[in-house]
Design a protein around this motif. Sequence first.
Motif: not given
Length: 468
Positions: A20, A369, A371-373, A399, A401, A404-405, A408-409, A436
């Motif tokens: 990354t 991987g 990542e939503e904003k 979205r 939360e 998402r957590h 996320r993988s 994004q």
Amino acid sequence: MSRNSWNIELLLFCVVILCTTKSCVSNEFHDLRVYIVTWNVGTKQPDNLHLHDLLGLESKPENDKNQPDFYVIGLQEVSAQPQNKFVNLFKVDPWIKQFKNILKKRDYIIVKSEHLQGLLLVVFAKRKHVLHLREVETEYTRTGLAGFWGNKGAVSIRFNAYGSTVCVVNAHLAAHDNKLDERIEDYNSIVKDMKFNVGISRDIFSHDYVFWFGDLNFRIREDFLPNPQDVKARIMKDDLEELMRNDQLLQVRNEGRAFQQLEEKLPMFPPTFKFEEGTNNYDLKRRPAWCDRVLYKVTHENVTNIKLDAKQTSYRSHPNYTISDHKPVTSEFSIKVIDDPTELVAEFEPINLWTVGEENTITYILPPGFEEKEADWIGVFKEHFTSLDKYQAWEYTNRDENDRHRQRSQRRELKLTFPDSVSLREGRKYRLLYFQSTGTRGVTGLAGIGDPFPIQKRARSPGPDDVD
């Protein structure tokens, strides 16, 4: 947990961290061509103006010998009257429209534009590159009348192109021979005040590539040749080298007072200011000067083990354009960029049919991987869209939360419903675009493009006359 298991997990964690960062680069190099235009148009409109030569193009796309990857167009004194500022909020600037009409036939789209009083900056890109442009942001700095008026200053657009960061700056600095100190002050104010909101590229010179151009208004030193006629005489003798040695911009760069961070291939064309409008004759009310310039900077060490590079392949003026007292200047560069291995793309499930007058639910897929904003959104665009700002409808993404957590993988399949109030034209095709966004001023980037889909109207409900 055993020591071996702990070591394996630690190793995997380190690999993820390394990949990354910029030190984990792929071997995919791209040489991108960037074509820059700067022109003080003196508040004139482009009515019936043939701009193909200015862009290095032929009248017909099939005859073009050169189609760069990007066009960066910076104009000064565009609609500088204050009353026009409000008109431009509701219609496309005629200069943008003119350039767009030429470039859309060659499959370019507008990535971003910025307009500050008389300053206009537009970035066009070939369609094939738009999914590799992220974190697009605009900024501006006013310097006219101590910063209260936008007739002088700078506008900028920054973006990530593949694995590299680019910042382009269009500036109009203080005019007249005796305003050298003010020009230097303008430059330093722009460098100090222009800040961005993304990653590590918080200011102009933290980018891999910087292109700074515009009507910089630097003159030939007055103590060298105070008489305009004498300057013209040197130009007529083609004694440009001696004139350039006494150029104010070259002087302040050598002294480290301004623009010392930038490079310039010194102009080999005659001074581009000041001309009698409609002619190629110098207006000797002012001493001729190279006011219109293009400078650049490359941060070679920004990518580990890879040397970034920019080659300036052309730098010229265009004397056949006579609508203002300046001649336009263009410069082309070849820059080296490397694929970003962390760049992820959202996908869309195919849409068989979109029904007008009904709610329409779409499905989009986010890869592991991704990542939503908080301010991510999906827009409906025409199939052959020519600008990333011209959406037909849009909705924020769903979205969650917790989800998402937790996931996320993993690959995630999500849904989003557009209301029945979205109005699209039957017979045309549209497509979905995923953006994004950080939610801060103007920071966005395209991260997904869907396939075209057709439109139909909702079938009419049966009435009494339809019943036997």
